[in-house]
Design a protein around this motif. Structure first.
Motif, PDB file in Angstrom:
ATOM      1  N   GLN A  47       0.884  -1.271   0.381  1.00 29.34           N
ATOM      2  CA  GLN A  47       0.111  -0.302  -0.071  1.00 29.34           C
ATOM      3  C   GLN A  47       1.015   1.133   0.198  1.00 29.34           C
ATOM      4  OE1 GLN A  47      -2.170  -0.606   3.495  1.00 29.34           O
ATOM      5  NE2 GLN A  47      -3.951  -2.148   2.510  1.00 29.34           N
ATOM      6  N   THR A  48       1.758   1.202   0.489  1.00 28.10           N
ATOM      7  CA  THR A  48       2.819   2.342   0.709  1.00 28.10           C
ATOM      8  C   THR A  48       3.502   2.800  -0.922  1.00 28.10           C
ATOM      9  OG1 THR A  48       3.242   1.820   3.089  1.00 28.10           O
ATOM     10  CG2 THR A  48       5.448   3.248   2.350  1.00 28.10           C
ATOM     11  N   ARG A  49       4.433   1.102  -0.752  1.00 22.84           N
ATOM     12  CA  ARG A  49       5.098   1.314  -2.724  1.00 22.84           C
ATOM     13  C   ARG A  49       3.318   2.293  -3.310  1.00 22.84           C
ATOM     14  NH1 ARG A  49       7.430  -3.097  -0.628  1.00 22.84           N
ATOM     15  NH2 ARG A  49       5.399  -4.278  -2.639  1.00 22.84           N
ATOM     16  N   THR A  50       2.463   2.169  -3.287  1.00 25.52           N
ATOM     17  CA  THR A  50       1.346   1.752  -4.086  1.00 25.52           C
ATOM     18  C   THR A  50       0.810   3.587  -3.836  1.00 25.52           C
ATOM     19  OG1 THR A  50       0.210  -0.289  -4.833  1.00 25.52           O
ATOM     20  CG2 THR A  50      -1.165   1.715  -4.935  1.00 25.52           C
ATOM     21  N   SER A  51       0.666   4.606  -2.868  1.00 24.84           N
ATOM     22  CA  SER A  51       0.488   5.552  -2.560  1.00 24.84           C
ATOM     23  C   SER A  51       2.107   6.504  -3.194  1.00 24.84           C
ATOM     24  CB  SER A  51       0.279   5.569  -0.671  1.00 24.84           C
ATOM     25  OG  SER A  51      -0.650   4.962  -0.183  1.00 24.84           O
ATOM     26  N   THR A  52       3.326   5.599  -3.051  1.00 20.29           N
ATOM     27  CA  THR A  52       4.053   6.646  -2.806  1.00 20.29           C
ATOM     28  C   THR A  52       4.051   6.666  -4.518  1.00 20.29           C
ATOM     29  OG1 THR A  52       4.939   6.056  -1.261  1.00 20.29           O
ATOM     30  CG2 THR A  52       6.922   6.753  -2.796  1.00 20.29           C
ATOM     31  N   GLU A  53       4.027   5.679  -5.526  1.00 26.33           N
ATOM     32  CA  GLU A  53       3.962   5.718  -7.026  1.00 26.33           C
ATOM     33  C   GLU A  53       2.907   6.337  -7.425  1.00 26.33           C
ATOM     34  OE1 GLU A  53       4.723   4.907 -10.483  1.00 26.33           O
ATOM     35  OE2 GLU A  53       6.201   4.165  -8.508  1.00 26.33           O
ATOM     36  N   ASP A  54       1.513   6.039  -7.022  1.00 26.41           N
ATOM     37  CA  ASP A  54       0.659   7.375  -6.887  1.00 26.41           C
ATOM     38  C   ASP A  54       1.165   9.309  -7.058  1.00 26.41           C
ATOM     39  OD1 ASP A  54      -0.794   5.572  -7.715  1.00 26.41           O
ATOM     40  OD2 ASP A  54      -1.717   5.527  -6.018  1.00 26.41           O
ATOM     41  N   ALA A  55       1.606   9.180  -5.592  1.00 24.96           N
ATOM     42  CA  ALA A  55       2.018  10.578  -5.772  1.00 24.96           C
ATOM     43  C   ALA A  55       3.423  11.490  -6.501  1.00 24.96           C
ATOM     44  CB  ALA A  55       2.567  10.534  -3.820  1.00 24.96           C
ATOM     45  N   ARG A  56       3.872  10.153  -6.553  1.00 18.35           N
ATOM     46  CA  ARG A  56       4.682  10.893  -7.680  1.00 18.35           C
ATOM     47  C   ARG A  56       4.172  11.087  -9.059  1.00 18.35           C
ATOM     48  NH1 ARG A  56       7.602   8.725 -12.088  1.00 18.35           N
ATOM     49  NH2 ARG A  56       6.690   6.722 -11.472  1.00 18.35           N
ATOM     50  N   LYS A  57       3.560  10.226  -8.934  1.00 17.23           N
ATOM     51  CA  LYS A  57       2.754  10.561 -10.669  1.00 17.23           C
ATOM     52  C   LYS A  57       1.898  11.883 -11.166  1.00 17.23           C
ATOM     53  CE  LYS A  57       2.387   5.720 -11.882  1.00 17.23           C
ATOM     54  NZ  LYS A  57       0.915   4.472 -12.506  1.00 17.23           N
ATOM     55  N   GLN A  58       1.027  12.209  -9.419  1.00 22.04           N
ATOM     56  CA  GLN A  58       0.353  13.118  -9.351  1.00 22.04           C
ATOM     57  C   GLN A  58       1.477  14.208  -9.914  1.00 22.04           C
ATOM     58  OE1 GLN A  58      -2.640  14.107  -9.512  1.00 22.04           O
ATOM     59  NE2 GLN A  58      -2.751  15.769  -8.906  1.00 22.04           N
ATOM     60  N   LEU A  59       1.835  14.642  -8.562  1.00 16.81           N
ATOM     61  CA  LEU A  59       3.635  14.935  -8.594  1.00 16.81           C
ATOM     62  C   LEU A  59       4.728  15.865 -10.374  1.00 16.81           C
ATOM     63  CD1 LEU A  59       5.610  17.633  -7.126  1.00 16.81           C
ATOM     64  CD2 LEU A  59       6.995  15.698  -6.837  1.00 16.81           C
ATOM     65  N   ILE A  60       4.272  14.750 -10.942  1.00 18.89           N
ATOM     66  CA  ILE A  60       4.414  14.850 -12.501  1.00 18.89           C
ATOM     67  C   ILE A  60       3.088  14.922 -12.721  1.00 18.89           C
ATOM     68  CG2 ILE A  60       5.394  13.027 -14.329  1.00 18.89           C
ATOM     69  CD1 ILE A  60       6.797  12.049 -12.708  1.00 18.89           C
ATOM     70  N   ARG A  61       2.199  14.710 -13.021  1.00 18.92           N
ATOM     71  CA  ARG A  61       1.656  15.779 -13.730  1.00 18.92           C
ATOM     72  C   ARG A  61       1.042  17.297 -13.197  1.00 18.92           C
ATOM     73  NH1 ARG A  61      -1.849  10.695 -12.516  1.00 18.92           N
ATOM     74  NH2 ARG A  61      -2.270  11.905 -10.697  1.00 18.92           N
ATOM     75  N   SER A  62       0.953  17.576 -11.615  1.00 20.72           N
ATOM     76  CA  SER A  62       1.254  19.124 -11.413  1.00 20.72           C
ATOM     77  C   SER A  62       2.349  19.766 -12.069  1.00 20.72           C
ATOM     78  CB  SER A  62       1.314  19.521  -9.912  1.00 20.72           C
ATOM     79  OG  SER A  62       0.165  18.412  -9.645  1.00 20.72           O
ATOM     80  N   GLU A  63       3.589  19.225 -11.694  1.00 15.82           N
ATOM     81  CA  GLU A  63       4.298  19.950 -12.511  1.00 15.82           C
ATOM     82  C   GLU A  63       4.617  20.206 -14.195  1.00 15.82           C
ATOM     83  OE1 GLU A  63       8.080  17.450 -11.563  1.00 15.82           O
ATOM     84  OE2 GLU A  63       8.508  18.869  -9.885  1.00 15.82           O
ATOM     85  N   THR A  64       3.881  19.266 -14.742  1.00 13.99           N
ATOM     86  CA  THR A  64       3.433  19.021 -16.237  1.00 13.99           C
ATOM     87  C   THR A  64       2.230  20.349 -16.619  1.00 13.99           C
ATOM     88  OG1 THR A  64       3.954  17.092 -16.412  1.00 13.99           O
ATOM     89  CG2 THR A  64       3.251  17.953 -18.426  1.00 13.99           C
ATOM     90  N   ARG A  65       1.448  19.997 -15.508  1.00 13.07           N
ATOM     91  CA  ARG A  65       0.590  20.929 -15.839  1.00 13.07           C
ATOM     92  C   ARG A  65       0.978  22.415 -15.777  1.00 13.07           C
ATOM     93  NH1 ARG A  65      -2.663  18.979 -13.395  1.00 13.07           N
ATOM     94  NH2 ARG A  65      -2.375  19.629 -11.476  1.00 13.07           N
ATOM     95  N   TRP A  66       2.266  22.902 -14.760  1.00 13.05           N
ATOM     96  CA  TRP A  66       2.419  24.156 -14.492  1.00 13.05           C
ATOM     97  C   TRP A  66       3.285  24.261 -15.477  1.00 13.05           C
ATOM     98  CZ3 TRP A  66       7.140  26.505 -13.428  1.00 13.05           C
ATOM     99  CH2 TRP A  66       7.332  27.785 -12.800  1.00 13.05           C
ATOM    100  N   GLU A  67       4.308  23.316 -15.666  1.00 15.33           N
ATOM    101  CA  GLU A  67       5.061  24.080 -17.163  1.00 15.33           C
ATOM    102  C   GLU A  67       3.915  24.827 -17.988  1.00 15.33           C
ATOM    103  OE1 GLU A  67       7.909  24.561 -17.799  1.00 15.33           O
ATOM    104  OE2 GLU A  67       9.027  23.640 -15.221  1.00 15.33           O
TER     105      GLU A  67
END
Length: 240
Positions: A47-67
């Motif tokens: 669950q922790t690895r899944t949550s970490t991966e989801d958070a990483r993907k969300q961060l990438i999406r946020s950074e991409t949207r910000w760019e």
């Protein structure tokens, strides 16, 4: 009537099994607890690895949207640049023409004069405000420095001119004033070059242009304006 008695050897085996379970029950309970704990830890780890991966993907999406938003905001800010720069260049040209008359009266550039504010355009404050959004997300940090320098030059020029708004004439080095005007114009031209280099050209096909031309010239289909525009469209597409 209810069947035969159990065999003594079978009874002994069952009793032996009960005895072993009784003697080892604490250890077996502990092993069961350890196994359960390991299964729980493994589940939590997944669950922790899944949550970490989801958070990483969300961060990438946020950074991409910000760019993407940053680039869009910069492009929108650039649309106001030509009009604002035209105002600043007009301001510089008018000041040059006005101060040039004093220079003709004093070849050495040292001339007592008084500025009539009614004969000069007001400071291009609105134009400078339009330039500021282009500083937020520039592709080149130099552009922000140029806009800051341009703003500072205009403020400096206006502050010095206020000394000559009074009734009495003041002696000043006209060369210094004229140099500042040229610097203002030069910085504005640099920003024009930046706009040309970052301008996004949208190509419109010839058919769409002709349809738009026919629509706007609907009331005068044989007008000279329509004819020369159509010739210009055909000429440009033949060249390309």
């Amino acid at each position: 009537m209810f069947g035969g008695y159990p065999n003594l050897s079978e009874v002994a085996k069952i009793e032996r099994i009960y005895s072993i379970l009784y003697d080892w029950q604490t250890l077996l309970t502990g092993l069961a607890a350890i196994i359960a704990a390991l299964l729980t830890v493994n589940s939590i780890g997944k669950q922790t690895r899944t949550s970490t991966e989801d958070a990483r993907k969300q961060l990438i999406r946020s950074e991409t949207r910000w760019e993407e938003e940053k680039k869009a905001n910069h492009r929108l800010a650039m649309t106001a640049l030509p009009h604002a720069l035209n105002e600043i260049i007009y301001y510089a040209d008018k000041h040059w023409n006005y101060l040039e008359k004093f220079a003709e009266e004093s070849p050495d550039g040292i001339q007592p004069f008084r500025v009539d504010p009614l004969k000069l355009p007001a400071p291009p404050l609105a134009a400078l405000e339009k330039l500021q959004p282009a500083c937020l997300f520039p592709k080149d940090e130099e552009i922000a420095n140029i806009i800051a320098a341009l703003t500072r030059k205009i403020q400096y020029h206006e502050a010095r001119l206020k000394l000559f708004h009074r009734k009495d004439k003041y002696t000043a080095n006209l060369g210094s004033f004229l140099r500042t005007v040229i610097e203002i114009r030069c910085l504005a031209s640099r920003l024009f070059d930046y706009f040309d280099n970052t301008y996004v050209q949208i190509n419109i096909d010839q058919k769409t242009l002709v349809q738009s031309l026919n629509s706007i010239a609907f009331e005068k289909p044989n007008s000279t304006a329509k004819r020369i525009t159509q010739q210009a469209i055909e000429r440009d597409y033949r060249r390309n």
